[in-house]
Design an enzyme around this catalytic site. Structure first.
Site, PDB file in Angstrom:
ATOM      1  N   HIS A 168       2.236  -3.696   6.881  1.00  0.00           N
ATOM      2  CA  HIS A 168       1.282  -2.633   6.558  1.00  0.00           C
ATOM      3  C   HIS A 168       1.290  -1.638   7.718  1.00  0.00           C
ATOM      4  O   HIS A 168       1.933  -1.848   8.735  1.00  0.00           O
ATOM      5  CB  HIS A 168      -0.143  -3.209   6.438  1.00  0.00           C
ATOM      6  CG  HIS A 168      -0.402  -3.996   5.201  1.00  0.00           C
ATOM      7  ND1 HIS A 168      -1.186  -3.546   4.180  1.00  0.00           N
ATOM      8  CD2 HIS A 168       0.024  -5.230   4.824  1.00  0.00           C
ATOM      9  CE1 HIS A 168      -1.241  -4.443   3.218  1.00  0.00           C
ATOM     10  NE2 HIS A 168      -0.508  -5.496   3.587  1.00  0.00           N
ATOM     11  N   GLU A 183       0.501  -4.987  11.065  1.00  0.00           N
ATOM     12  CA  GLU A 183       0.026  -3.612  10.857  1.00  0.00           C
ATOM     13  C   GLU A 183       0.787  -2.755  11.863  1.00  0.00           C
ATOM     14  O   GLU A 183       0.567  -2.862  13.076  1.00  0.00           O
ATOM     15  CB  GLU A 183      -1.483  -3.522  11.149  1.00  0.00           C
ATOM     16  CG  GLU A 183      -2.362  -4.111  10.067  1.00  0.00           C
ATOM     17  CD  GLU A 183      -2.759  -3.088   9.006  1.00  0.00           C
ATOM     18  OE1 GLU A 183      -2.471  -1.891   9.171  1.00  0.00           O
ATOM     19  OE2 GLU A 183      -3.365  -3.511   8.004  1.00  0.00           O
ATOM     20  N   HIS A 204       0.855  -1.193   0.000  1.00  0.00           N
ATOM     21  CA  HIS A 204       0.000   0.000   0.000  1.00  0.00           C
ATOM     22  C   HIS A 204       0.887   1.237   0.000  1.00  0.00           C
ATOM     23  O   HIS A 204       1.669   1.456   0.936  1.00  0.00           O
ATOM     24  CB  HIS A 204      -0.945  -0.006   1.208  1.00  0.00           C
ATOM     25  CG  HIS A 204      -2.058  -0.981   1.044  1.00  0.00           C
ATOM     26  ND1 HIS A 204      -2.594  -1.696   2.080  1.00  0.00           N
ATOM     27  CD2 HIS A 204      -2.737  -1.354  -0.086  1.00  0.00           C
ATOM     28  CE1 HIS A 204      -3.566  -2.464   1.602  1.00  0.00           C
ATOM     29  NE2 HIS A 204      -3.656  -2.287   0.296  1.00  0.00           N
ATOM     30  N   GLU A 224       1.562   3.769   2.976  1.00  0.00           N
ATOM     31  CA  GLU A 224       2.005   3.275   4.281  1.00  0.00           C
ATOM     32  C   GLU A 224       3.531   3.395   4.369  1.00  0.00           C
ATOM     33  O   GLU A 224       4.270   2.419   4.437  1.00  0.00           O
ATOM     34  CB  GLU A 224       1.466   1.850   4.480  1.00  0.00           C
ATOM     35  CG  GLU A 224      -0.060   1.882   4.531  1.00  0.00           C
ATOM     36  CD  GLU A 224      -0.758   0.535   4.386  1.00  0.00           C
ATOM     37  OE1 GLU A 224      -0.087  -0.504   4.481  1.00  0.00           O
ATOM     38  OE2 GLU A 224      -1.987   0.530   4.164  1.00  0.00           O
TER      39      GLU A 224
END
Ligand code: 0X9
Ligand code: ZN
Length: 414
Positions: free
Chosen positions: A301, A377, A176, A179
């Site tokens: 992420h 994450e 992504h 990020e």
């Protein structure tokens, strides 16, 4: 309601024309607001209406609240519709551009690579290349595929010549684009693996054949760096003129089943025209499938501060789920010692985040049967993280990796 929409449509069109005429190259997000909304009836309608006016409306949330980023022009309409639907809203960020400004510390040009600033993709690749030259017997540059705009998906393989058949550990970062903390943390981790004198980190380096890719969505990252900080997708062009697909919704496992959009203009979760429509995911998947002895696949992420295990679109538990949880807990305990930061999980995304199909982690687990598959994450505030604190996450991640391999080794995975 209808007349309200007509009124706002005209007003919005006018503002957009003025805006387009004066827009600067880097999207400013000046006075964009973030609202937190209690989930309830009417929320989806509110989001859909906002998206009709501005495809780039960003929102995320959990089971209780949703955060939504609203351009200043749309605030009056947002407030009216929310009030009509009796949704409780709270302004949490008044000027989103402030968060972006904090990150725009120019990389110190002369002193080479550092972890006090964010770098564009060419500089990250230059760092990988320099490392491969500095450590020629331990490392080599590896190319896991290519991007729509013709960039390489470049990585560093770290495989010290101690044993010819080491288990392969794969790190995927930056799928992504926005990020940013994930490529930064990944190069930090590479640096730790290569330069640390800590015997545990040295042992971790020696134990595996590492394949580490800081930016697997290089076009998207460059676009986020240069033009739109909130860009998430790839940069392929759809027939209708919209750009990009979500590279974490484009893998060929349960494609588009949950949590993905089939609309090319969706700013966030468009799954692509078909599974592996994106050259990045397709070529990367081929590289992964070609790895013998792939034992661990780690995706980074941000910024939900969680540790996730497969599958992301089901609450069912996979056969070594208990091991994955035990290993994941140790990983988080190691990380916690660094900054006293608690991460949610380990758990499936479906249980603690949301269901999302077509992600890399699920495809790797399903098609390759890789035993240790995780998504970390990392931390952040709406995807932002001050550059002078990159090392804080870097040290946390290094310890989380150490916890992971230590506990996996205790359980006999290698
Ligand atoms: O939605 C995602 O892809 C991830 N969250 S993020 O905010 N970084 O976009 C969650 C990924 C969960 N894992 C998979 N779907 N494979
Ligand atoms: Zn992500």
């Amino acid at each position: 309601m209808e007349s309200l929409l007509v009124k706002f449509s005209l007003l919005y069109l006018f503002i957009q024309c003025v805006h387009t005429a004066t827009v600067s190259k880097y999207k400013s997000y000046k006075d964009f607001k973030i609202y937190s909304i209690q989930n309830g009836n009417g929320l989806q309608r509110l989001i859909d209406t906002m998206k009709e006016f501005d495809e780039s409306v960003f929102y995320s949330g959990n089971r209780n609240t949703t955060q939504i980023l609203i351009s200043p022009d749309l605030v009056p309409m947002f407030e009216e519709i929310a009030a009509e639907a009796k949704l409780e809203t709270k302004l949490v960020v008044d000027d989103y551009s402030g968060l972006i400004e904090i990150e725009r510390v120019l990389p110190p040009r002369k002193s080479g690579f550092s972890w006090n600033a964010y770098y564009d993709v060419n500089d990250i690749y230059r760092y990988l290349s320099n490392m491969s030259q500095q450590y020629p017997t331990w490392t080599e540059l590896v190319v896991a595929g290519k991007s729509y705009e013709g960039r390489q998906i470049l990585g560093l393989r770290i495989n010290t010549p101690t044993d010819p058949d080491k288990p392969v550990m794969f790190i995927e970062s930056g799928i992504h684009a926005r990020e940013w903390i994930t490529p930064a943390t990944t190069t930090y981790f590479i640096n730790q693996l290569l330069t640390s004198s800590d015997p545990d980190i040295i042992a971790m380096r020696e134990k595996f054949d590492w394949h580490i890719f800081p930016t697997v969505n290089p076009d998207g990252y460059h676009h986020s760096y240069k033009y739109d900080r909130m860009w998430r997708k790839t940069r392929s062009k759809s027939e209708n003129g919209c750009y990009g697909a979500d590279p974490n919704r484009n893998w060929d496992y349960n494609w588009l089943k949950h949590g993905a959009s089939n609309r090319p203009c969706d700013y966030q979760t468009y799954g692509g025209a078909k599974p592996f429509s994106e050259v990045e995911t397709r070529t990367l998947s081929e590289y992964i499938a070609g790895l013998e002895n792939l034992t661990g696949y780690i995706a980074f992420h941000s910024d939900a501060q969680m540790l996730l295990v497969p599958y992301s679109d089901s609450v069912e538990h996979i056969d070594n789920y208990d091991d994955l949880i035990q290993i994941g807990k140790t990983s988080l305990e190691y990380g916690y010692k660094v900054n006293k930061e608690k991460y949610d999980g380990p758990a499936t995304a479906a249980e603690i985040l949301y269901k999302a199909s077509g992600g890399s982690m699920d495809w790797v687990r399903y098609s390759q049967g890789t035993p240790l598959v995780y998504t970390y994450e990392l931390r952040g505030v709406y995807f932002h993280w001050p550059p002078w604190r990159i090392s804080e996450q870097g040290d946390e991640v290094t310890q989380m990796m150490l916890g992971l391999v230590t506990e996996a080794q205790n359980l006999g995975y290698f």
